[in-house]
Design a protein around this motif. Sequence first.
Motif: not given
Length: 190
Positions: A146-152
């Motif tokens: 899920y976190l791959r590429g997340a900007s948060a």
Amino acid sequence: MMDGKQEWRQRMLNQLRQLKAAEKERYDRQIAAHLYRWPLWQTARTIAMTVSRETEVNTLPIMEQAWREGKTIGVPKCDPRAKTMSFRRLESFAQLEKAYAGLLEPIEDQTTPIDRDEFDLIIVPGVCFAKTGYRIGYGGGYYDRYLRGASAVTAALAYSFQVMDDIPAEEHDVPVKFIITDQGVLHCER
């Protein structure tokens, strides 16, 4: 490496289970107090977090505080077949049901989806953590995907004894940027 992670996971889960209820409650309150004073919490409008399991830092009062502050809370809904998860807006604990692996998840027809790019802060669960932000979770790999590429901004809530100098990590593991413990906010350096 997986054997190493499984060993670390088991050892820490055993330690977490031995934590006395009064001590756990005290640590939970200290962690929440550090979180609420943290500038990134104060400015975050939309926050992702799981409904805690019994050995984890209690997130229910944290969700209640977020609602009082007018924040939007997103809770994960897992798809065990695809090994993916999405987040749905939670406005009340009545919108939760027991689901995958006994986790409390949002009831789909009572909640609306929140896109990954809408989150300002993603609070990531884990069993143990390295000071560099790498974590050992429950072994499903949901958050790493899920976190791959997340900007948060990513953070974890942990008892100080869960944070080690180093833990086994693999190429696909995605570290968190901050760990909030009973002793304060740790900015993870790599």
